[in-house]
Scaffold this active site. Structure first.
Site, PDB file in Angstrom:
ATOM      1  N   ARG A   1       0.598  -0.822  -0.024  1.00 30.93           N
ATOM      2  CA  ARG A   1      -0.082  -0.115   0.257  1.00 30.93           C
ATOM      3  C   ARG A   1       0.687   1.285   0.364  1.00 30.93           C
ATOM      4  O   ARG A   1       0.316   2.216  -0.692  1.00 30.93           O
ATOM      5  CB  ARG A   1      -1.073  -0.023   1.196  1.00 30.93           C
ATOM      6  CG  ARG A   1      -1.850  -1.201   1.049  1.00 30.93           C
ATOM      7  CD  ARG A   1      -3.492  -1.100   2.125  1.00 30.93           C
ATOM      8  NE  ARG A   1      -4.177  -1.847   2.301  1.00 30.93           N
ATOM      9  CZ  ARG A   1      -5.052  -2.365   2.943  1.00 30.93           C
ATOM     10  NH1 ARG A   1      -4.654  -2.369   4.246  1.00 30.93           N
ATOM     11  NH2 ARG A   1      -5.807  -3.357   2.676  1.00 30.93           N
TER      12      ARG A   1
ATOM     13  N   LYS B   1     -19.538 -17.223   0.387  1.00 30.04           N
ATOM     14  CA  LYS B   1     -21.240 -17.739   0.623  1.00 30.04           C
ATOM     15  C   LYS B   1     -22.458 -16.675  -0.783  1.00 30.04           C
ATOM     16  O   LYS B   1     -21.613 -15.739  -0.596  1.00 30.04           O
ATOM     17  CB  LYS B   1     -21.691 -16.932   1.982  1.00 30.04           C
ATOM     18  CG  LYS B   1     -21.390 -18.069   3.482  1.00 30.04           C
ATOM     19  CD  LYS B   1     -21.419 -16.769   4.368  1.00 30.04           C
ATOM     20  CE  LYS B   1     -20.776 -17.694   5.514  1.00 30.04           C
ATOM     21  NZ  LYS B   1     -21.279 -16.795   7.306  1.00 30.04           N
TER      22      LYS B   1
ATOM     23  N   GLY C   1     -10.047  -9.315  -1.903  1.00 30.50           N
ATOM     24  CA  GLY C   1      -9.616  -9.807  -0.485  1.00 30.50           C
ATOM     25  C   GLY C   1      -9.120 -10.870  -1.232  1.00 30.50           C
ATOM     26  O   GLY C   1      -8.081 -11.089  -1.864  1.00 30.50           O
TER      27      GLY C   1
ATOM     28  N   GLY D   1     -13.346  -3.554   0.543  1.00 26.55           N
ATOM     29  CA  GLY D   1     -14.449  -3.091   0.428  1.00 26.55           C
ATOM     30  C   GLY D   1     -14.989  -2.107  -0.743  1.00 26.55           C
ATOM     31  O   GLY D   1     -16.082  -2.119  -1.095  1.00 26.55           O
TER      32      GLY D   1
HETATM   33  P1  AMP Z   1     -15.535 -14.482   0.346  1.00 26.56           P
HETATM   34  O1  AMP Z   1     -14.624 -14.021   1.980  1.00 26.56           O
HETATM   35  O2  AMP Z   1     -16.761 -14.332   0.684  1.00 26.56           O
HETATM   36  O3  AMP Z   1     -15.031 -13.937  -1.125  1.00 26.56           O
HETATM   37  O4  AMP Z   1     -14.825 -16.186   0.127  1.00 26.56           O
HETATM   38  C1  AMP Z   1     -13.311 -16.396   0.585  1.00 26.56           C
HETATM   39  C2  AMP Z   1     -13.470 -18.065   1.086  1.00 26.56           C
HETATM   40  O5  AMP Z   1     -13.661 -18.756   0.361  1.00 26.56           O
HETATM   41  C3  AMP Z   1     -12.118 -18.441   0.883  1.00 26.56           C
HETATM   42  O6  AMP Z   1     -11.539 -18.764   2.446  1.00 26.56           O
HETATM   43  C4  AMP Z   1     -12.105 -20.445   0.338  1.00 26.56           C
HETATM   44  O7  AMP Z   1     -11.519 -21.068   1.301  1.00 26.56           O
HETATM   45  C5  AMP Z   1     -13.583 -20.304   0.924  1.00 26.56           C
HETATM   46  N1  AMP Z   1     -14.321 -21.185   0.280  1.00 26.56           N
HETATM   47  C6  AMP Z   1     -13.877 -20.949  -1.136  1.00 26.56           C
HETATM   48  N2  AMP Z   1     -15.147 -22.684  -1.640  1.00 26.56           N
HETATM   49  C7  AMP Z   1     -15.310 -23.440  -0.345  1.00 26.56           C
HETATM   50  C8  AMP Z   1     -15.938 -24.419  -0.222  1.00 26.56           C
HETATM   51  N3  AMP Z   1     -16.439 -25.207  -1.583  1.00 26.56           N
HETATM   52  N4  AMP Z   1     -16.855 -24.483   0.522  1.00 26.56           N
HETATM   53  C9  AMP Z   1     -16.032 -23.805   1.777  1.00 26.56           C
HETATM   54  N5  AMP Z   1     -15.354 -22.248   1.578  1.00 26.56           N
HETATM   55  C10 AMP Z   1     -14.927 -22.074   0.454  1.00 26.56           C
END
Ligand code: AMP
Length: 418
Positions: free
Chosen positions: A35, A220, A376, A399
């Site tokens: 950064r 999610k 991220g 964000g």
């Molecule tokens: P996000 O912060 O929502 O972008 O999620 C990123 C996280 O999603 C990472 O730490 C991944 O390990 C997790 N992730 C991706 N695919 C899966 C999965 N099939 N089951 C559980 N976690 C997952």
């Protein structure tokens, strides 16, 4: 709109809001200075013009003033080293008048962490947990009043304002947005980093070359819903991967074993599928998955259809057929946006899908596509696979980028663009 290239900073004092919110270890050594380096072109241009720099940033989430753990003093030597000059330091960002008056052309001063003052964010501090609604309201009103004074002091330091902190552009804070009101249109501008970020977002939100493919991964669907809804109005292909795959599979009547699933979002998943159809968007889900019998790198694995996962197994990444299908769609695209891994990429045995997506994006970019990776974990992904230099732009703003893709107006951008 004023631009940093068109502005001559000679003899001018520039208030430059940067994002020096860098990670430090327990001895306050910087563990990643990306950064700081990202702001150097802007800082160096101002110095080279013969301007003087008032550098302002936040770090962490201090709760008091001072909060030594979050002092920017720790990073001062490194900032000096990178700029090649002895940068001065103001212990109190509200009492720097004398030091700033003495600043000569080509000199720089770093202000102490702006968030030592609650006024930077404009949120009351120290309210009792059992404070009544009345008390909360009064505290909010009081901080908004004192925020005006705080902002005025910061603005009084400088002849011009430069915002190079994309990472906080989604915050309407004193130094990121409110301060801009104190400068004429031709005396406020984006820094180089901010300018690049804004242009990159524009290419995927407005100035779109088709076909446009977005790949949304992560764990999610609930945290991505606003982005997905906005993207449905823009993209030709929407690839949904990662953990959210299984919420969709279950909603469609599939067997998902013990895969991650948001049971309260099944209707939402069906609604997204319906909207995609209505809008003519090609929504792509993983048809096969690499499943494991435990959430571990060393678990047993097999490849199965994403909608027929045996009991006791969970989807950890997309399977080879999905990799092939995703890559084909990506490689045929002219605009690409990637946010979120296709699987649990932190475990080496479940990186294949994310790597394939990254490599397909690099290939499409070589063929002339514009590609933006951000938010991220996808940045961690392209770095892990050594692919960052092969994509058009890797965003520095987590964000802020996500809010921009949601279609929101970012206060830090609006404050300058008008
Ligand atoms: P996000 O912060 O929502 O972008 O999620 C990123 C996280 O999603 C990472 O730490 C991944 O390990 C997790 N992730 C991706 N695919 C899966 C999965 N099939 N089951 C559980 N976690 C997952």
């Amino acid at each position: 709109m004023q631009t940093i290239d068109n502005f001559n900073f000679a003899g001018k004092k520039a208030f430059v809001r940067v994002d020096f919110n860098v990670p430090v270890d327990e001895n306050f050594n910087i563990t990643d200075d990306t950064r700081i380096r990202a702001a150097l072109p802007t800082l160096k241009k101002i110095l080279a013009d013969g301007g003087s720099l008032i550098i302002a940033s936040h770090m962490g989430r201090p709760k008091k003033n001072p909060d030594p753990k979050y002092s920017l003093k720790h990073i001062l030597p490194h900032v000096s080293e990178l700029l090649g000059i002895n940068v001065q330091f103001a212990e109190d960002c509200q009492k720097a008048q004398a030091q700033i008056a003495a600043l000569k052309p080509g000199e720089a001063l770093l202000l102490e962490n702006l968030r030592f003052y609650a006024e930077e964010e404009g949120k009351p501090r120290g309210l009792a947990e059992d404070a009544s609604d009345e008390e909360k309201k009064a505290a909010k009103k009081a901080i908004k009043e004192s925020q005006k004074e705080f902002t005025k002091v910061l603005a009084s330091y400088a002849d011009c304002y430069v915002n190079d902190a994309f990472g906080t552009a989604h915050r309407a804070h004193a130094s990121t947005a409110l301060i801009a009101d104190y400068f004429d249109t031709d005396h406020k501008m984006f820094g180089y980093l901010m300018d690049k970020e804004v242009k990159a977002v524009d290419k995927v939100m407005n100035d779109i070359q088709r076909p446009f493919t977005a790949i949304m991964g992560g764990s999610k669907v609930s945290t991505k819903i606003e982005i997905i809804e906005n993207l449905l109005t823009k993209v030709d292909n929407l690839i949904l991967a990662g953990g959210m795959t299984y919420t969709f599979m279950k909603a469609l009547g599939g067997q998902i074993g013990k895969s991650i699933c948001e049971d309260d979002k099944l209707d939402l998943a069906l609604d997204i599928l319906k909207k995609a159809k209505e809008k003519g968007v090609n929504l792509v889900l993983a048809t096969d998955s690499k499943v494991a019998d435990a959430f571990s790198n060393d678990a047993n694995t097999q490849i199965v259809p994403s909608n027929a996962i045996p009991d006791g197994w969970e989807g950890m990444d997309i399977g080879p057929a999905s990799e092939k299908a995703f890559a084909k769609t990506i490689e045929g695209s002219k605009t690409i946006l990637w946010n979120g891994p296709t699987g649990v990429f932190e475990f080496d045995n479940f990186t294949s899908g994310s790597r394939t997506v990254g490599e397909a994006i690099v290939k499409a970019t070589q063929d002339g596509a514009f590609s933006l990776v951000g938010g991220g974990d996808s940045v961690a992904c392209v770095n892990k696979f050594g692919l960052a230099s092969g994509v058009s732009y890797v965003s520095t703003g987590g964000g802020a980028l996500l809010e921009a893709i949601e279609g929101k107006v970012l206060p830090g951008i609006a404050a300058i663009k008008g």
